[in-house]
Motif scaffolding. Structure first.
Motif, PDB file in Angstrom:
ATOM      1  N   LYS A 423       0.844  -1.254  -0.151  1.00 17.99           N
ATOM      2  CA  LYS A 423      -0.060  -0.066  -0.065  1.00 17.99           C
ATOM      3  C   LYS A 423       0.707   1.250  -0.126  1.00 17.99           C
ATOM      4  O   LYS A 423       0.471   2.250  -0.484  1.00 17.99           O
ATOM      5  N   ASP A 424       2.009   1.416   0.729  1.00 16.98           N
ATOM      6  CA  ASP A 424       2.904   2.291   0.688  1.00 16.98           C
ATOM      7  C   ASP A 424       4.142   2.101  -0.091  1.00 16.98           C
ATOM      8  O   ASP A 424       5.329   3.024   0.452  1.00 16.98           O
ATOM      9  N   VAL A 425       4.163   1.458  -0.944  1.00 16.84           N
ATOM     10  CA  VAL A 425       5.239   1.143  -1.731  1.00 16.84           C
ATOM     11  C   VAL A 425       5.308   1.317  -3.412  1.00 16.84           C
ATOM     12  O   VAL A 425       4.165   0.895  -3.969  1.00 16.84           O
ATOM     13  N   TYR A 426       5.805   2.138  -3.775  1.00 18.98           N
ATOM     14  CA  TYR A 426       5.761   2.750  -5.294  1.00 18.98           C
ATOM     15  C   TYR A 426       6.338   1.526  -6.055  1.00 18.98           C
ATOM     16  O   TYR A 426       7.084   0.850  -5.720  1.00 18.98           O
ATOM     17  N   LYS A 427       5.629   1.720  -7.383  1.00 16.72           N
ATOM     18  CA  LYS A 427       5.984   0.713  -8.367  1.00 16.72           C
ATOM     19  C   LYS A 427       7.756   0.585  -8.619  1.00 16.72           C
ATOM     20  O   LYS A 427       7.897  -0.618  -8.594  1.00 16.72           O
ATOM     21  N   THR A 428       8.253   1.608  -8.696  1.00 17.78           N
ATOM     22  CA  THR A 428       9.726   1.326  -8.863  1.00 17.78           C
ATOM     23  C   THR A 428      10.367   0.653  -7.531  1.00 17.78           C
ATOM     24  O   THR A 428      11.268  -0.159  -7.934  1.00 17.78           O
ATOM     25  N   THR A 429       9.851   0.866  -6.501  1.00 23.73           N
ATOM     26  CA  THR A 429      10.392   0.512  -5.567  1.00 23.73           C
ATOM     27  C   THR A 429       9.990  -1.324  -5.307  1.00 23.73           C
ATOM     28  O   THR A 429      11.034  -2.282  -4.958  1.00 23.73           O
ATOM     29  N   VAL A 430       9.001  -1.419  -5.952  1.00 20.81           N
ATOM     30  CA  VAL A 430       8.342  -2.939  -5.895  1.00 20.81           C
ATOM     31  C   VAL A 430       9.544  -3.559  -7.083  1.00 20.81           C
ATOM     32  O   VAL A 430      10.042  -4.751  -6.718  1.00 20.81           O
ATOM     33  N   TYR A 431      10.069  -3.117  -8.080  1.00 22.64           N
ATOM     34  CA  TYR A 431      11.040  -3.672  -8.823  1.00 22.64           C
ATOM     35  C   TYR A 431      12.190  -3.991  -8.121  1.00 22.64           C
ATOM     36  O   TYR A 431      13.030  -5.148  -8.290  1.00 22.64           O
ATOM     37  N   LYS A 432      12.752  -3.004  -7.320  1.00 23.59           N
ATOM     38  CA  LYS A 432      13.714  -3.045  -6.761  1.00 23.59           C
ATOM     39  C   LYS A 432      13.964  -4.011  -5.489  1.00 23.59           C
ATOM     40  O   LYS A 432      14.819  -4.917  -5.427  1.00 23.59           O
ATOM     41  N   LEU A 433      12.706  -4.337  -5.021  1.00 20.52           N
ATOM     42  CA  LEU A 433      12.414  -5.374  -3.829  1.00 20.52           C
ATOM     43  C   LEU A 433      12.436  -6.483  -4.510  1.00 20.52           C
ATOM     44  O   LEU A 433      13.002  -7.637  -3.820  1.00 20.52           O
ATOM     45  N   THR A 434      12.043  -6.869  -5.832  1.00 23.03           N
ATOM     46  CA  THR A 434      11.944  -8.135  -6.316  1.00 23.03           C
ATOM     47  C   THR A 434      13.346  -8.563  -6.534  1.00 23.03           C
ATOM     48  O   THR A 434      13.768  -9.842  -6.389  1.00 23.03           O
ATOM     49  N   HIS A 435      14.193  -7.757  -7.187  1.00 24.18           N
ATOM     50  CA  HIS A 435      15.590  -8.048  -7.074  1.00 24.18           C
ATOM     51  C   HIS A 435      16.438  -8.308  -6.051  1.00 24.18           C
ATOM     52  O   HIS A 435      17.134  -9.292  -5.944  1.00 24.18           O
ATOM     53  N   TRP A 436      15.845  -7.668  -5.012  1.00 24.85           N
ATOM     54  CA  TRP A 436      16.558  -7.691  -3.586  1.00 24.85           C
ATOM     55  C   TRP A 436      16.303  -9.191  -3.083  1.00 24.85           C
ATOM     56  O   TRP A 436      17.147 -10.075  -2.656  1.00 24.85           O
ATOM     57  N   ARG A 437      14.937  -9.590  -3.110  1.00 24.15           N
ATOM     58  CA  ARG A 437      14.590 -10.751  -2.584  1.00 24.15           C
ATOM     59  C   ARG A 437      14.904 -11.940  -3.421  1.00 24.15           C
ATOM     60  O   ARG A 437      15.362 -13.115  -2.963  1.00 24.15           O
ATOM     61  N   ASN A 438      15.139 -11.938  -4.696  1.00 24.20           N
ATOM     62  CA  ASN A 438      15.919 -12.989  -5.513  1.00 24.20           C
ATOM     63  C   ASN A 438      17.423 -13.049  -5.123  1.00 24.20           C
ATOM     64  O   ASN A 438      17.668 -14.250  -5.270  1.00 24.20           O
ATOM     65  N   GLN A 439      17.958 -12.158  -4.267  1.00 26.47           N
ATOM     66  CA  GLN A 439      19.269 -12.141  -4.052  1.00 26.47           C
ATOM     67  C   GLN A 439      19.689 -12.312  -2.524  1.00 26.47           C
ATOM     68  O   GLN A 439      20.732 -12.641  -2.260  1.00 26.47           O
ATOM     69  N   SER A 440      18.455 -12.208  -1.881  1.00 20.51           N
ATOM     70  CA  SER A 440      18.539 -12.158  -0.428  1.00 20.51           C
ATOM     71  C   SER A 440      17.448 -13.069   0.286  1.00 20.51           C
ATOM     72  O   SER A 440      16.428 -12.792  -0.319  1.00 20.51           O
ATOM     73  N   ARG A 441      17.875 -13.602   1.456  1.00 22.15           N
ATOM     74  CA  ARG A 441      16.739 -14.066   2.336  1.00 22.15           C
ATOM     75  C   ARG A 441      16.820 -13.462   3.586  1.00 22.15           C
ATOM     76  O   ARG A 441      17.730 -13.684   4.468  1.00 22.15           O
ATOM     77  N   PRO A 442      16.066 -12.679   4.019  1.00 28.22           N
ATOM     78  CA  PRO A 442      16.219 -12.138   5.390  1.00 28.22           C
ATOM     79  C   PRO A 442      16.052 -12.905   6.457  1.00 28.22           C
ATOM     80  O   PRO A 442      15.745 -14.250   6.519  1.00 28.22           O
TER      81      PRO A 442
END
Length: 556
Positions: A423-442
């Protein structure tokens, strides 16, 4: 007087209104701290009732129960173990205060009342509390502790008063919610207070999700020379022991607790995971279900859900229409498989045919338009809500802030649901988060290691697939441009002239602003979601639905 003091930092996850549960957390932390020789255990702001309690504190019976709980905890300190510094709403002379209470020796030894009540963004404490006076130090076993509650640290007034009246160590219980760059901002303010007073400082923050707010913890302690004594993890409960020694120049602390804070994307992702996990658990949902479209928003929402809840509690549903591509079907299936969660396919074709036949007499002579597109989205919404009603899982909405800002969403369609992590995440940040999650597991994630979102989901052009060859950019500006304009309008309150001066086309800026204004009525009906930015839709941004602002600008 003592020259040695062991202070435990109890970074706990309370639940608003759950007094017995919260008291259990307080007792468990005290027992653990006692085993490590602690003299004092510090808890977050309003730890007895949870933060923020909002209008619960307007109910006298609730405050009565809070007082009973505090008195019971105080009585237990007669055993000679650690004292407790807890937070609770407290009545003094019939007035409600946000208080920090020192419980020691079987009694309430001292009470300090919050002086600076925040009344901005998500905070409205002045509505339910009365500010206390500027406080003096608390005398704890021969040590003068300067206790200030959360917002009291954000300006120098309270710390200055405490230093002038003989405080030796500053202790700050907090309920400070997460937003981008907030961890760094808190540390900067704490350093400023240390420099101004020459005193060490303990900053203890709550952790956990409460409706739209996520409290990230990340508690810390500083020596008078600004060196870091302790740094607790973000987004996780923890008890940390700090040991303090009095020397010629005052008190110096040491600790073995030093966990580096996450990077920016890791922090956003961690907030989404914790916010969803606590919303589902604290509201006792058995799990979540979501529409899996084969697009990037549903993919990252599903990844967050699996990391938060485990794959067995996430049910994905692909609801194809005649316009759904084979790529979308394949991508949704592959993403669900990578995440290890169930996916079912339920075609909305029969619903579309039923609506077309039912409405044909009323629509006679009218050409198909956005109405038919919205009926598709609403068919999906009805399908998800039917599954939710039947099996009890909460519908997870998948819309992002870019779409919600400009109304590129369908009421009672893709907007339906109980909660939204984007809800508070812009689309450009969504793209960044998908790359981040594909490379990292919190840390603490329940989902799998490695790639969880197929590359084609990330690289293909976003589309709602409600008509042939539809693309988001047929209706909206490029997301990079759109998001920058929206951030200027929503988070920064810049004028249209100033936004154009940043290099944006004037006509595009004006169009985005009009879409933002006209979509207010939709956003009022959106589900709650995790607060990420400095101004989320909801508690942070309160605009009238009925407004003459558009005509005012036209006439200027």
């Amino acid at each position: 007087m003592t020259d040695h003091l062991t202070i435990a930092l109890a970074q706990i996850n309370p639940t608003v209104g759950a007094l017995d549960h919260n008291a259990g957390l307080i007792r468990a932390a005290r027992a653990e701290a006692a085993a490590q020789g602690a003299d004092l255990v510090v808890y977050p702001e309003l730890s007895v009732c949870g933060y923020p309690p909002e209008d619960l504190v307007l109910k006298p019976f609730f405050l009565d129960k809070v007082e009973d709980t505090v008195k019971a905890l105080a009585a237990e300190t007669a055993d000679g173990g650690p004292a407790l510094l807890v937070g609770a709403p407290w009545r003094v002379d019939g007035k409600r205060h946000n208080a920090a209470l020192l419980l020691d020796g079987g009694a309430i030894a001292s009470i300090r009342l919050k002086y600076d009540l925040p009344n901005y963004g998500p905070f409205d404490e002045k509505r339910v509390f009365v500010p206390g006076p500027l406080p003096g130090p608390v005398n704890f076993r021969g040590v003068r502790l300067g206790v200030l509650v959360c917002e009291d640290m954000w300006t120098p007034d309270v710390t200055e008063t405490l230093a002038e009246t003989g405080a030796e160590i500053l202790v700050v219980p907090n309920g400070s919610p997460f937003e981008i760059d907030k961890i760094d901002r808190r540390l900067e303010l704490a350093v400023a207070r240390v420099v101004e007073t020459g005193l060490p400082l303990i900053y203890l923050n709550q952790v956990g999700g409460q409706d739209e707010l996520v409290f990230d913890g990340a508690s810390f302690a500083l020596n008078a020379d600004r060196s870091l004594v302790a740094q607790l993890p973000a987004f996780d409960s923890r008890l940390a022991i700090t040991r303090w020694t009095r020397g010629a120049d005052g008190w110096t602390g040491s600790s073995n607790e030093m966990v580096a804070p996450p990077d920016a994307l890791g922090a956003i992702y961690g907030a989404m995971v914790l916010g969803l996990r606590d919303y589902v658990a604290k509201n006792r949902f058995p799990g979540v279900l979501l529409g899996m479209s084969g697009g990037i928003d549903s993919a990252i929402s599903a990844a967050v859900a699996v990391d938060a809840l485990g794959a067995d509690k996430v049910h994905c549903v692909m609801m194809p229409s005649p316009y759904t591509s084979q790529d979308s079907l394949d991508d949704a299936a592959e993403c669900s498989a990578l995440l290890g969660c169930r996916i079912d396919t339920i075609s909305i074709g029969p619903a579309m045919e039923a609506f077309a036949g039912m409405l044909a007499p009323s629509f006679a002579g009218k050409q198909p338009d956005i109405t038919e597109e919205n009926l598709q989205s609403r068919s999906r919404g009805v399908t998800l809500m039917a599954l939710s009603n039947k099996f009890g899982s909460m519908v997870l909405s998948t819309g992002n802030k870019s779409e919600m800002s400009v109304g590129y969403a369908t009421l009672y369609g893709d907007m339906c649901g109980g909660y939204s992590v984007l809800k508070d995440v812009y689309k450009t940040t969504v793209y960044k988060l998908t790359h981040w999650r594909n490379q990292s597991r919190p840390d603490g994630a329940l989902g799998p290691e490695g790639r969880v979102i197929p590359e084609r989901i990330i690289t293909k052009a976003p589309t709602a697939e409600l008509k042939p060859d539809q693309k988001d950019q047929d209706t909206l500006p490029d997301y990079a441009e759109l998001d920058d304009i929206l951030e200027c309008l929503v988070e920064r309150d810049l004028s249209l002239h100033d936004i154009v001066a940043r290099g944006h086309d004037a006509q595009t800026v004006n169009r985005v602003w009009r879409m933002l204004d006209r979509a207010e009525y939709k956003r009022r009906q959106a589900p709650p979601g995790v607060k990420i930015t400095s101004r989320s839709f909801g508690r942070d941004r309160r605009y009238p639905i009925t407004s003459g602002l558009l005509s005012l600008v036209r006439g200027s």
